[in-house]
Design a protein around this motif. Sequence first.
Motif, short mmCIF file in Angstrom:
data_model
loop_
_atom_site.label_atom_id
_atom_site.label_comp_id
_atom_site.label_asym_id
_atom_site.label_seq_id
_atom_site.Cartn_x
_atom_site.Cartn_y
_atom_site.Cartn_z
N LYS A 51 0.84 -1.20 0.00
CA LYS A 51 0.00 0.00 0.00
C LYS A 51 0.88 1.25 0.00
N ALA A 52 2.01 1.19 0.72
CA ALA A 52 2.92 2.33 0.75
C ALA A 52 3.49 2.62 -0.64
N ASP A 53 3.78 1.57 -1.42
CA ASP A 53 4.25 1.77 -2.79
C ASP A 53 3.20 2.54 -3.59
N MET A 54 1.94 2.15 -3.42
CA MET A 54 0.86 2.81 -4.15
C MET A 54 0.72 4.26 -3.70
N ASP A 55 0.76 4.47 -2.38
CA ASP A 55 0.59 5.83 -1.84
C ASP A 55 1.71 6.76 -2.29
N ASN A 56 2.91 6.20 -2.48
CA ASN A 56 4.07 7.03 -2.82
C ASN A 56 4.38 7.05 -4.32
N SER A 57 3.50 6.47 -5.12
CA SER A 57 3.79 6.30 -6.55
C SER A 57 3.58 7.58 -7.37
N GLY A 58 2.78 8.50 -6.85
CA GLY A 58 2.44 9.67 -7.64
C GLY A 58 1.16 9.50 -8.42
N LEU A 59 0.45 8.40 -8.21
CA LEU A 59 -0.82 8.16 -8.89
C LEU A 59 -1.98 8.52 -7.99
N LYS A 60 -2.98 9.15 -8.55
CA LYS A 60 -4.21 9.42 -7.82
C LYS A 60 -5.17 8.28 -8.13
N LYS A 61 -5.61 7.60 -7.10
CA LYS A 61 -6.45 6.41 -7.29
C LYS A 61 -7.89 6.79 -7.66
N ASP A 62 -8.48 5.99 -8.52
CA ASP A 62 -9.88 6.15 -8.89
C ASP A 62 -10.71 5.37 -7.88
N LYS A 63 -11.59 6.05 -7.16
CA LYS A 63 -12.34 5.42 -6.07
C LYS A 63 -13.17 4.22 -6.53
N LYS A 64 -13.66 4.27 -7.77
CA LYS A 64 -14.52 3.18 -8.23
C LYS A 64 -13.76 1.87 -8.38
N ASP A 65 -12.43 1.94 -8.49
CA ASP A 65 -11.63 0.73 -8.60
C ASP A 65 -11.36 0.09 -7.24
#
Length: 201
Positions: A84-98
């Motif tokens: 999850k930390a990789d995702m949070d620090n990736s620079g991507l804004k997550k799409d809530k529907k996913d």
Amino acid sequence: MRKSTRAIPAAVGALALALALTGCNDFGSGKNGRSGSHTSGSDASDEKKTYRLGEESPEQESDMVKSSGATYTVTPTKVETGTKADMDNSGLKKDKKDGPQIPVYVWTTLTHKSGKTMDAGDMDDDLVIRTDAGTRTRALLVLMGEATWPNCPAPDLEKKLSEGQSEKICTAFLVPEGQKPAAVELTRGFYKEPLEWPVKN
């Protein structure tokens, strides 16, 4: 440009928006108007379809117009699940529907075997991650922005490879949080079953 059905983020300020393609099973539909047929010869029932990580695929035939007739192989060598930390620090804004997602990193060796020069991105464009829950997803493609992942640098997918040349790349896939990668698959159009490299978790 790679297939539009891959996860295609758009830039939002300094961040890129990640739209993950998950749960789809129509990866055999071909791409960019191509026929979806990658290998030559008949699909014999005794054809080997399961390989170990590090084992090279049979030769695949390019169906790109610019490299028609060229052949290549793919060799997935390593698969790691991110955090999850990789995702949070990736620079991507997550799409809530996913829903919550985490990255899966796949290291692959692409080898040009014969024929016209090919782009590295044309050789790995049919790779898919299948999870233990049956979700299948293509690699993340970032447009107008760049995601960063630990120990998985963005590959140069436009790099030209000539006969005999190889390229080692790392590709990021997004899967639903809580699921684990079960196999790397190489799709081969509507009429051929995918090749697969099971992942031992």
